[in-house]
Write a protein that holds these residues in place. Structure first.
Motif, short mmCIF file in Angstrom:
data_model
loop_
_atom_site.label_atom_id
_atom_site.label_comp_id
_atom_site.label_asym_id
_atom_site.label_seq_id
_atom_site.Cartn_x
_atom_site.Cartn_y
_atom_site.Cartn_z
N ARG A 17 0.83 -1.21 0.00
CA ARG A 17 0.00 0.00 0.00
C ARG A 17 0.86 1.25 0.00
O ARG A 17 0.55 2.22 -0.70
CB ARG A 17 -0.91 -0.01 1.23
CG ARG A 17 -1.98 -1.09 1.19
CD ARG A 17 -2.92 -0.98 2.38
NE ARG A 17 -3.96 -2.00 2.36
CZ ARG A 17 -4.90 -2.13 3.29
NH1 ARG A 17 -4.91 -1.30 4.34
NH2 ARG A 17 -5.81 -3.08 3.18
N ALA A 18 1.92 1.25 0.80
CA ALA A 18 2.80 2.41 0.83
C ALA A 18 3.43 2.64 -0.54
O ALA A 18 3.57 3.79 -1.00
CB ALA A 18 3.87 2.22 1.89
N ALA A 19 3.82 1.58 -1.22
CA ALA A 19 4.46 1.71 -2.53
C ALA A 19 3.49 2.28 -3.55
O ALA A 19 3.82 3.23 -4.28
CB ALA A 19 4.99 0.35 -2.99
N TRP A 20 2.30 1.71 -3.62
CA TRP A 20 1.30 2.23 -4.55
C TRP A 20 0.95 3.69 -4.24
O TRP A 20 0.81 4.51 -5.16
CB TRP A 20 0.03 1.37 -4.51
CG TRP A 20 0.14 0.08 -5.26
CD1 TRP A 20 0.46 -1.14 -4.77
CD2 TRP A 20 -0.07 -0.10 -6.66
NE1 TRP A 20 0.47 -2.08 -5.76
CE2 TRP A 20 0.14 -1.48 -6.94
CE3 TRP A 20 -0.41 0.76 -7.72
CZ2 TRP A 20 0.02 -2.01 -8.23
CZ3 TRP A 20 -0.54 0.22 -8.99
CH2 TRP A 20 -0.32 -1.14 -9.25
N SER A 21 0.82 4.00 -2.97
CA SER A 21 0.47 5.38 -2.58
C SER A 21 1.57 6.36 -2.96
O SER A 21 1.29 7.46 -3.49
CB SER A 21 0.21 5.45 -1.07
OG SER A 21 -0.85 4.59 -0.71
N ALA A 22 2.82 6.00 -2.70
CA ALA A 22 3.93 6.92 -3.00
C ALA A 22 4.07 7.13 -4.50
O ALA A 22 4.25 8.28 -4.96
CB ALA A 22 5.23 6.36 -2.42
N TRP B 235 4.84 3.95 -16.91
CA TRP B 235 6.10 3.57 -16.27
C TRP B 235 5.92 3.33 -14.78
O TRP B 235 6.53 2.41 -14.21
CB TRP B 235 7.14 4.67 -16.50
CG TRP B 235 7.86 4.54 -17.81
CD1 TRP B 235 7.73 5.34 -18.91
CD2 TRP B 235 8.78 3.51 -18.17
NE1 TRP B 235 8.51 4.90 -19.94
CE2 TRP B 235 9.19 3.76 -19.51
CE3 TRP B 235 9.31 2.41 -17.52
CZ2 TRP B 235 10.08 2.95 -20.19
CZ3 TRP B 235 10.21 1.60 -18.19
CH2 TRP B 235 10.59 1.87 -19.51
N ALA B 236 5.08 4.12 -14.13
CA ALA B 236 4.82 3.92 -12.70
C ALA B 236 4.18 2.55 -12.45
O ALA B 236 4.54 1.83 -11.51
CB ALA B 236 3.93 5.03 -12.17
N VAL B 237 3.22 2.19 -13.31
CA VAL B 237 2.57 0.89 -13.16
C VAL B 237 3.57 -0.24 -13.39
O VAL B 237 3.57 -1.27 -12.67
CB VAL B 237 1.38 0.77 -14.13
CG1 VAL B 237 0.83 -0.65 -14.14
CG2 VAL B 237 0.28 1.75 -13.76
#
Length: 423
Positions: A119-124, A162-164
């Motif tokens: 969750r932290a990774a997706w949020s950041a 790229w983020a995905v």
């Protein structure tokens, strides 16, 4: 060379295992990433000199901060993730050129996902993309460089893609890491189970060897002491029996210990089987027990033959130690692909410890269960005791043993019997 299984490392590649050791600081990789970010950003500044601000002291501090935080990525993955994201957002908001600053966020995201902080990774990553979208589509009017226009939406979709990709690759790495951890735990569990089984096998083997031999030695020592003055010849015979029994026991114990010292080597001597039943009969005779063997021994695999021999040996040892009878019968029947061993004595039970702890009987059951067989033991209605073992067989029957004439079969053990040996 690293051990590999099925074309891959069973515990992950060496660099992966080193990365997962939180006791180590990733100095080398962090230094390389820092150098790459600074050098790459300098080249990016030259290429984007007309659109973005040149690198100054603040820009380099933000780049060094974002890269330097990666030193703690294995110990504080979430803190490093948000720190690199904030540094990258400030860097972009200040109008500095696009470049390798995103590499620091990608590595921090990777470390966070692998550590289980999805969750932290997706949020950041989502926050960084939203910041870039706001800066390029709206806040560019008030942020440097002066006169900058909005970026095309296609560029923002490319950044989102790229983020995905970064997060998906991190998820795949996390899944692979969990698989490696499961495989490692399964191998460790299997190794512990094999070690436990080997310890149990050795303990059972030593118990069977020593219990039988010491029982014979104990009986013969009593005979020798009783006849030492009145019948020296018979006492000498008892001492000879003690010597032979102790020598045999020492040989079998040495064989077990040799297996411990060199577990990969083949045994120097074959394991005992039903072909050695005449030896058991002779040893029992020296202990004052007459044994009659009825039936034909089948051809058995070494493991099954050893189990059958030890079961008969243990049952006869139990008769010597705990039965008032001086006669025992061993019957062998082969039917339906199974060997049926029946050991009977006429009783009654003697000695204060006749009930016993049942370690010998437990060993019998373990041997039979390991081969898919069964053990039944209990008192008979006429006061005797019976042990019945059923073991699966392989091969064809061999020649008959040279034994006395067969006798009449005994009745099955009574349910609810409690007599067990204490060996």
């Amino acid at each position: 060379m690293e051990e590999r299984t099925a074309g891959r490392w069973p515990d992950g590649p060496p660099w992966w295992r080193a990365a997962q050791d939180t006791r180590r600081w990733p100095w080398r990789s962090t230094a390389l990433v820092t150098a790459f970010v600074l050098i790459g950003s300098a080249y990016a500044a030259r290429a984007q000199a007309d659109d973005r601000l040149p690198l100054d002291v603040l820009a380099r501090l933000l780049l060094i901060t974002a890269a330097g935080l990666l030193l703690w990525r294995h110990r504080r993955p979430v803190t490093v993730l948000w720190g690199t994201t904030l540094a990258a957002a400030l860097y972009l908001g200040a109008g500095y050129p696009y470049g390798p600053v995103f590499v620091t966020v990608a590595l921090a995201c990777f470390a966070a996902v692998v550590a289980g902080h999805r969750r932290a990774a997706w949020s950041a990553v989502g926050l960084l993309w939203a910041t870039d979208l706001l800066v390029t589509q709206w806040l560019y009017r008030w942020l440097p460089p002066a006169g900058d226009g909005s970026a095309p939406l296609g560029q923002e979709f490319a950044v989102a893609a790229w983020a995905v990709v970064i997060v998906v690759v991190s998820e795949l790495a996390s899944t692979r890491r969990e698989q490696w951890a499961r495989e490692r735990a399964e191998r460790a569990h299997a190794a512990r189970r094999r070690a436990d089984e080997e310890r149990l096998r050795i303990a059972r083997e030593l118990h069977d060897v020593l219990a039988h031999s010491l029982s014979v030695i104990n009986v013969q020592a009593g005979v020798g002491l009783a006849l030492l003055d009145t019948d020296p010849g018979q006492a000498r015979t008892a001492l000879t029996t003690i010597k032979a029994a102790s020598k045999e026991a020492l040989g079998e114990v040495r064989q077990v210990l040799d297996t411990l010292r060199a577990p990969g080597d083949a045994p120097r001597t074959p394991a005992p089987g039903l072909d050695r039943l005449p030896e058991l009969v002779e040893q029992a005779a020296h202990a004052g027990l007459t044994v009659r063997i009825d039936g034909t021994p089948p051809r058995l695999s070494p493991g099954t033959g050893l189990a059958a021999f030890r079961i008969v040996q243990e049952a006869l040892t139990n008769v010597v130690r705990h039965s008032g009878s001086r006669h025992a019968r061993v019957r062998l029947d082969t039917e339906g692909g199974a060997l049926r061993l029946v050991v009977d004595d006429d009783g009654p039970a003697t000695g204060a410890d006749a009930g016993g702890s049942g370690n010998g009987l437990a060993g019998m059951r373990e041997r039979a269960a390991a081969l898919g067989g069964t053990i039944e033991a209990g008192a008979r209605e006429d006061g005797g005791f019976r042990v019945v073992a059923v073991l699966p067989t392989r091969g064809t029957p061999s020649g008959k043993l040279r034994t006395p004439a067969s006798g009449t079969p005994a009745r099955p053990p009574t349910p609810g019997s409690t007599k067990e040996d204490d060996q």
